[in-house]
Design a protein around this motif. Structure first.
Motif, PDB file in Angstrom:
ATOM      1  N   PRO A 141       4.945   2.076  -1.020  1.00  0.00           N
ATOM      2  CA  PRO A 141       3.545   1.637  -1.002  1.00  0.00           C
ATOM      3  C   PRO A 141       3.352   0.252  -0.376  1.00  0.00           C
ATOM      4  O   PRO A 141       2.328  -0.001   0.268  1.00  0.00           O
ATOM      5  CB  PRO A 141       3.161   1.634  -2.489  1.00  0.00           C
ATOM      6  CG  PRO A 141       4.078   2.639  -3.109  1.00  0.00           C
ATOM      7  CD  PRO A 141       5.374   2.460  -2.381  1.00  0.00           C
ATOM      8  N   GLY A 145       1.151  -0.644   2.965  1.00  0.00           N
ATOM      9  CA  GLY A 145       0.105  -1.660   2.930  1.00  0.00           C
ATOM     10  C   GLY A 145       0.207  -2.653   4.057  1.00  0.00           C
ATOM     11  O   GLY A 145      -0.803  -3.051   4.654  1.00  0.00           O
ATOM     12  N   THR A 187     -12.295   1.201   1.036  1.00  0.00           N
ATOM     13  CA  THR A 187     -10.879   1.463   1.266  1.00  0.00           C
ATOM     14  C   THR A 187     -10.648   2.421   2.429  1.00  0.00           C
ATOM     15  O   THR A 187     -11.562   3.119   2.889  1.00  0.00           O
ATOM     16  CB  THR A 187     -10.228   2.081   0.015  1.00  0.00           C
ATOM     17  OG1 THR A 187     -10.725   3.422  -0.179  1.00  0.00           O
ATOM     18  CG2 THR A 187     -10.496   1.240  -1.222  1.00  0.00           C
ATOM     19  N   ARG A 189      -8.213   5.696   3.146  1.00  0.00           N
ATOM     20  CA  ARG A 189      -7.381   6.664   2.430  1.00  0.00           C
ATOM     21  C   ARG A 189      -6.220   7.084   3.327  1.00  0.00           C
ATOM     22  O   ARG A 189      -6.402   7.386   4.516  1.00  0.00           O
ATOM     23  CB  ARG A 189      -8.199   7.889   2.039  1.00  0.00           C
ATOM     24  CG  ARG A 189      -7.351   9.018   1.465  1.00  0.00           C
ATOM     25  CD  ARG A 189      -8.182  10.172   0.979  1.00  0.00           C
ATOM     26  NE  ARG A 189      -7.353  11.366   0.793  1.00  0.00           N
ATOM     27  CZ  ARG A 189      -7.700  12.413   0.059  1.00  0.00           C
ATOM     28  NH1 ARG A 189      -8.859  12.422  -0.573  1.00  0.00           N
ATOM     29  NH2 ARG A 189      -6.895  13.458  -0.036  1.00  0.00           N
ATOM     30  N   ALA A 201      -3.222   7.710  -1.161  1.00  0.00           N
ATOM     31  CA  ALA A 201      -3.342   6.309  -1.579  1.00  0.00           C
ATOM     32  C   ALA A 201      -4.554   5.685  -0.910  1.00  0.00           C
ATOM     33  O   ALA A 201      -4.893   6.021   0.229  1.00  0.00           O
ATOM     34  CB  ALA A 201      -2.081   5.534  -1.218  1.00  0.00           C
ATOM     35  N   TRP A 202      -5.219   4.800  -1.647  1.00  0.00           N
ATOM     36  CA  TRP A 202      -6.405   4.118  -1.151  1.00  0.00           C
ATOM     37  C   TRP A 202      -6.125   2.620  -1.120  1.00  0.00           C
ATOM     38  O   TRP A 202      -5.774   2.023  -2.148  1.00  0.00           O
ATOM     39  CB  TRP A 202      -7.594   4.402  -2.056  1.00  0.00           C
ATOM     40  CG  TRP A 202      -8.058   5.829  -2.016  1.00  0.00           C
ATOM     41  CD1 TRP A 202      -9.115   6.325  -1.310  1.00  0.00           C
ATOM     42  CD2 TRP A 202      -7.509   6.957  -2.720  1.00  0.00           C
ATOM     43  NE1 TRP A 202      -9.252   7.677  -1.514  1.00  0.00           N
ATOM     44  CE2 TRP A 202      -8.279   8.100  -2.374  1.00  0.00           C
ATOM     45  CE3 TRP A 202      -6.428   7.101  -3.601  1.00  0.00           C
ATOM     46  CZ2 TRP A 202      -8.003   9.354  -2.890  1.00  0.00           C
ATOM     47  CZ3 TRP A 202      -6.151   8.364  -4.100  1.00  0.00           C
ATOM     48  CH2 TRP A 202      -6.932   9.474  -3.750  1.00  0.00           C
ATOM     49  N   TYR A 203      -6.273   2.024   0.069  1.00  0.00           N
ATOM     50  CA  TYR A 203      -5.950   0.611   0.273  1.00  0.00           C
ATOM     51  C   TYR A 203      -7.178  -0.178   0.701  1.00  0.00           C
ATOM     52  O   TYR A 203      -8.046   0.342   1.423  1.00  0.00           O
ATOM     53  CB  TYR A 203      -4.895   0.451   1.373  1.00  0.00           C
ATOM     54  CG  TYR A 203      -3.485   0.830   0.992  1.00  0.00           C
ATOM     55  CD1 TYR A 203      -2.551  -0.136   0.632  1.00  0.00           C
ATOM     56  CD2 TYR A 203      -3.070   2.162   1.032  1.00  0.00           C
ATOM     57  CE1 TYR A 203      -1.244   0.206   0.307  1.00  0.00           C
ATOM     58  CE2 TYR A 203      -1.767   2.512   0.704  1.00  0.00           C
ATOM     59  CZ  TYR A 203      -0.856   1.524   0.345  1.00  0.00           C
ATOM     60  OH  TYR A 203       0.439   1.869   0.026  1.00  0.00           O
ATOM     61  N   PRO A 211      -1.743  -0.479  -2.942  1.00  0.00           N
ATOM     62  CA  PRO A 211      -2.974   0.315  -3.065  1.00  0.00           C
ATOM     63  C   PRO A 211      -3.822  -0.084  -4.264  1.00  0.00           C
ATOM     64  O   PRO A 211      -3.298  -0.527  -5.289  1.00  0.00           O
ATOM     65  CB  PRO A 211      -2.457   1.746  -3.194  1.00  0.00           C
ATOM     66  CG  PRO A 211      -1.059   1.623  -3.680  1.00  0.00           C
ATOM     67  CD  PRO A 211      -0.528   0.360  -3.107  1.00  0.00           C
ATOM     68  N   LEU A 214      -3.611   5.119  -6.342  1.00  0.00           N
ATOM     69  CA  LEU A 214      -2.578   5.994  -5.790  1.00  0.00           C
ATOM     70  C   LEU A 214      -2.512   7.245  -6.648  1.00  0.00           C
ATOM     71  O   LEU A 214      -2.513   7.158  -7.879  1.00  0.00           O
ATOM     72  CB  LEU A 214      -1.220   5.279  -5.771  1.00  0.00           C
ATOM     73  CG  LEU A 214      -0.057   6.002  -5.094  1.00  0.00           C
ATOM     74  CD1 LEU A 214       0.906   4.981  -4.481  1.00  0.00           C
ATOM     75  CD2 LEU A 214       0.707   6.890  -6.073  1.00  0.00           C
TER      76      LEU A 214
END
Length: 232
Positions: A141, A145, A187, A189, A201-203, A211, A214
């Motif tokens: 992750p 990122g 975010t 996705r 996952a969303w950042y 994230p 997640l």
């Protein structure tokens, strides 16, 4: 005189990328998450990145069961990675997994020794060839990122798993407004595309290197939602 100026200029040119690199990758932070299973509270997870000295970093993900069956069984798990930044990638040095519950214990250790990866999974041993830029599943992750912050829409990473290196591929599938305990975020996705493993996952890459949410079906239909982030 001109030679001295040229040498000084060359030395400065060599120094600048190192300084820019140090500022470009995360150095230390603490992120706290709520862990849910099937939408119901299960526990909490704390991720910590810190310097380990000698150009290496330690990245720890500690999960504790605080509700439901996980609490009843006293289930706790810790993943600890050692890595060195290779450009924008947290290249694996070692990985340790420890899971403790009232009915079961499990460990896994991965060590990169030269060109070989040595794995000890409970009582079983494996080895395979290392790959340049290889990461482990714990730091994935974080690697994603950093890639997203740099504007990438797709990313692929060689990931050290139990018996081999997997080439895991990810792609931005869209933009979504996400609300978690830490707040509401615009975010991007990200979905895993090389296999149907139910990883999403969303950042908010301009804000955090990990994230804000997640979700992963493989391993128990778990969802992590960010509660607090401290650091840089």
């Amino acid at each position: 005189m001109k030679t001295s100026i040229l040498r000084a200029g060359f030395a400065l040119a060599l120094a600048l990328p190192a300084a820019a690199f140090a500022a470009a990758v995360p150095q230390s932070f603490t992120a706290t998450y709520n862990v849910l299973q099937g939408g119901s509270p299960l526990g909490e997870a704390t991720i910590v990145l810190k310097s380990a000295g000698n150009g290496q970093f330690e990245y720890t993900n500690a999960s504790k069961g605080t509700a439901g069956l996980a609490a009843a069984l006293g289930a706790n798990a810790t993943e600890t990675s050692r890595f060195a930044w290779a450009g924008q990638v947290p290249q694996a040095v070692s990985y340790h997994y420890q899971m403790d519950a009232s009915f079961k214990q499990k460990t896994r250790d991965i060590k990169v020794q030269g060109a070989t990866v040595q794995v000890q999974d409970n009582s079983k041993s494996f080895s395979y060839a290392a790959v340049p830029g290889m990461i482990d599943r714990n730091t994935l992750p974080l690697a994603l990122g950093v890639a997203l912050r740099d504007g990438k829409q797709e990313a692929a990473f060689p990931v050290a798993v139990k018996q081999a290196v997997e080439n895991q591929q990810f792609k931005v599938s869209g933009k979504e407004k996400i609300t978690v305990p830490a707040g509401s975020f615009d975010t991007v996705r990200v979905d895993r595309t090389d296999t149907d493993r139910g990883f999403n996952a969303w950042y908010a890459p301009a804000k955090y290197p990990v994230p804000v949410k997640l979700a992963q079906k493989d391993g128990g239909d778990l969802t992590l939602e960010l509660v607090k982030f401290e650091g840089k």
